[in-house]
Design an enzyme around this catalytic site. Structure first.
Site, PDB file in Angstrom:
ATOM      1  N   GLU A   1      21.006  -4.744 -22.282  1.00 34.07           N
ATOM      2  CA  GLU A   1      21.447  -5.936 -23.005  1.00 34.07           C
ATOM      3  C   GLU A   1      20.380  -6.481 -23.944  1.00 34.07           C
ATOM      4  O   GLU A   1      20.100  -7.668 -23.994  1.00 34.07           O
ATOM      5  CB  GLU A   1      21.934  -7.012 -22.018  1.00 34.07           C
TER       6      GLU A   1
ATOM      7  N   GLY B   1       0.814  -1.218   0.000  1.00 31.23           N
ATOM      8  CA  GLY B   1       0.000   0.000   0.000  1.00 31.23           C
ATOM      9  C   GLY B   1       0.845   1.264   0.000  1.00 31.23           C
ATOM     10  O   GLY B   1       1.972   1.258  -0.485  1.00 31.23           O
TER      11      GLY B   1
END
Lengths: 354, 381
Positions: B364, B340
């Protein structure tokens, strides 16, 4: 009327606000985000333009417009700065709530102050942790994530008060201390922080009268509008970049997978916008479902749009040279501040089936 | 129970890394992030443990372990600190590995040994301002002049760039040959004409260093060429095949870290007077996320085993990276919903994990590039 059901006044207003956002917010938005700074000087100009009393009667300085106008304004501001839009939304919600449900003797003066730009903070139901004492004469405690709290004059706090959960009005000059949040992931220019309320004497006049959830609905509409703005902002950063960035000898917008991401952003922007206006147009009818569904969907879609914008920009999107990652963080902040989508879906299911 | 066929040796090594990650790294990870500074001492401490050369034979200064061990180590580091993990991954997968696989004996002695032993930091210079996804579009040039390679150009988004002692990088020797003209070279820190440039201000991984590399009439002797002439493109393509597993693991590990903190939170907190674990929306989020992470984990270790078996893993590496990185980001995002509002400030590290995880879908080879790689394998060129 266009496909969104907007009339000519709406469109003029939208163009006005879009211009204002571009001129006043765009230049500083990345720097202010980095430094957790509030747009103080733009705030004054926004007050001058009447952006804080959209849905108030003219007698208190309001513009007497509909919820769609407010949503439009919040969306256009959020396209450039979701943080600023969120703060403006809170200011409007605060003014509306106090005007309509407040019991204070000097209510009209307070509302006029707010319309003129004295700030009203909001601590919403999903996070507020304040409690009253048993005979409802005093409140104290600390609550995090108060929005628009930086230098605020007034505050609306959702509090649990002897079986009764409701919004309380407080004057922040008395026994309230604001501590700015310096590590929040996003919405860094929305003046978010902790409110510490030392024992504060309250009476019945501090309680906002029962409102059948109207404040909550307006909050959800506004948050959906901010989310829609995040989608549109994501669009604005991703589309030009995709047309300029050349890889493999052509702009990346010529590649199917990039086109697909661009489409995702636009699809999600439209879905959010439609649901936001749907909820806004039903606000006066007190429709319960529309704001919930808008808030669940739009916040989710904003997250997708911010994510896609970062992805279209790739390595550049991961840096603070572009606002893509800001939209991503701001969207996540909205997801976290209100009840999460999964949690809210249980509530929606309950509304439908009960 | 972990039935993934890890040997006793694997698990012992994992526990050693886990111990370091939990006790040494975890307490300082948030602080590293706040400072957004590369912690040189910490990194060298990891190097001294031998973890810079986990999959490299002992005779070259490594630990002589397999790739599965290497990935297990990254998993433990990542769960706690993505920035530290990516520093190790960039060093090992992208600098140590190409020198090990493609370097000659002399290069191995000179560069590989100190890199694997953890005495030096390595880096890989592939991306450029105008050559991101299009790695074949390398614009940095290498021209042979009086027996020396003269390098000019600029690299961008280079992990460990400002601190690396040894950098493997690519340069174009003959534009007409397109990617066949790209060669791989080795450059050392302090070489005249070579210097690190600006640092990136990033969404996440803020204590990992990402910088430009600048080459201005930088002269390199012929022995700094890595691999055979004309095979530079192959060198870095193979390098990326292996590197993808590690980046996929980083995404996955961040997701696993997020899942662990959400479970811890859910089992110790209430919402509206009811334990969080009693809510079905919590159960659903945890169950879905754990299932996705488990599936991703199988793909990752499958690819690592293929690498150990020395078979082609172009497709499997790309699949593992694509799925694990997307699942990792999604896991972080969803697990924050369980915690939360407190998930987005400094109270819990989970918001850092989300910001870190997003990079794994980009670095990559973006998710889009992985899809192209997989598509090519299945559909032909």
């Amino acid at each position: 009327m266009d496909w969104l059901g907007l009339n000519n006044d709406h469109k003029l207003l939208r163009d006005d606000i879009a211009g204002f956002a571009k001129n006043e917010l765009e230049e500083d938005v990345l720097e202010f985000d980095k430094e957790y700074k509030f747009f103080d000087s733009v705030w004054k100009k926004a007050a001058g333009m009447g952006l804080f009393g959209f849905m108030l009667p003219e007698s208190v300085g309001g513009a007497d417009m509909d919820a769609i106008s407010l949503a439009l304004c919040i969306e256009e501001l959020a396209v450039v700065s979701p943080s600023f839009a969120f703060a403006v939304a809170v200011q409007n919600i605060g003014a509306y709530a106090i005007e309509k449900f407040g019991g204070m003797d000097n209510k009209a003066d307070i509302v006029k102050d707010i319309v003129k730009g004295l700030k009203v903070a909001l601590c919403m139901e999903s996070i507020c942790k304040l409690k009253c004492n048993d005979d409802r004469t005093q409140i104290s405690g600390t609550s995090g994530f108060v929005v628009n709290g930086d230098n605020s004059k007034y505050c609306l706090m959702f509090a649990s008060c002897a079986e009764r959960n409701t919004y309380l009005y407080l004057d922040t000059a008395d026994n309230c201390e604001f501590h700015k949040e310096n590590e929040i992931i996003g919405m860094r220019s929305a003046g978010i922080g902790k409110f510490e309320v030392k024992p504060y004497a309250i009476s019945d006049k501090n309680f906002l009268q029962p409102d059948e959830g109207e404040i909550e609905y307006l909050l959800k509409i506004c948050v959906s509008a901010v989310s829609t703005g995040i989608c549109a902002g994501s669009y604005n950063v991703a589309i030009p970049y995709s047309k300029e960035r050349v890889q493999f000898g052509r702009p990346i917008s010529k590649f199917g997978m990039v086109r697909r991401m661009v489409s995702e952003i636009e699809e999600n922007a439209r879905i959010s916008r439609l649901l936001t206006y749907d909820a806004a147009s039903k606000f006066r009818d007190g429709d319960r479902l529309a704001p919930y569904i808008a808030s669940v969907t739009a916040r989710d879609r904003a997250m997708v749009c911010g994510d896609r914008a970062v992805q279209v920009l790739g390595g550049a999107g991961y840096t603070k040279d572009y606002p893509a990652e800001m939209y991503f963080r701001d969207a996540k902040t909205l997801e976290a501040l209100l009840y999460s989508a999964e949690e809210e879906r249980e509530l929606i299911g309950k509304i439908i089936t009960d | 129970m972990d039935l993934m066929e890890f040997s006793k040796e694997h698990l012992e090594f994992r526990d050693e890394v886990r111990d370091f990650a939990q006790n040494r790294l975890k307490p300082i990870a948030e602080d590293l992030e706040r400072k957004a500074e590369f912690d040189y001492d910490l990194i060298m401490e990891i190097g001294r443990k031998g973890w810079f050369g986990i999959p490299i034979p002992e005779k070259y200064g490594g630990m002589g372990k397999d790739n599965v061990s290497y990935i297990l180590a990254l998993e433990e580091l990542t769960k706690v600190c993505g920035a530290t993990a990516i520093m190790v991954a960039a060093h090992c997968s992208l600098c140590v590995c190409p020198i090990y696989y493609d370097g000659n004996e002399e290069q191995k002695k000179k560069y590989l040994v100190p890199l694997a032993r953890g005495e030096k930091i390595g880096s890989f210079g592939l991306s450029e301002p105008n050559a991101g996804s299009d790695a074949g579009g390398t614009e940095t040039t290498a021209v042979l002049k009086d027996g020396k390679w003269v390098i000019n150009g600029q690299k961008r988004w280079i992990t460990n760039g400002s601190y690396a002692d040894v950098i493997v990088f690519t340069a174009q020797t003959n534009k007409e040959l397109k990617h066949h003209g790209i060669y791989s070279f080795i450059v050392e820190k302090g070489t005249p004409g070579f210097s690190p440039g600006n640092k990136e201000d990033k969404l996440g991984l803020r204590s990992s260093n990402t910088a430009e590399l600048l080459f201005d009439e930088c002269e390199l002797p012929p022995e700094n060429l890595l691999g055979k002439e004309g095979e530079g493109f192959k060198v870095f393509m193979r390098t990326l095949d292996g590197g993808r597993i590690s980046i996929g693991m980083l995404g996955l590990g961040l997701g696993e870290g997020a899942l662990e903190s959400a479970i811890e939170f859910a089992t110790t907190h209430e919402r509206k007077g009811k334990p969080l674990i009693k809510y079905q929306w919590v159960q659903k989020l945890i169950a879905d996320t754990a299932t996705e992470l488990e599936a991703a984990r199988h793909l990752i270790y499958h690819a690592a085993r293929l690498k150990d078996a020395k078979v082609d893993l172009n497709k499997e590496g790309a699949m593992a990276k694509l799925y694990a990185s997307e699942v990792g980001t999604r896991a972080c995002r969803k697990m924050m919903d369980i915690i939360g509002p407190d998930s987005i400030n400094g109270t819990y590290p989970i918001q850092r994990l989300l910001r870190d995880a997003k990079l794994m879908e980009i670095g990559e080879g973006t998710s889009e590039v992985q899809r192209i790689v997989i598509g090519r394998q299945l559909l032909g060129r």
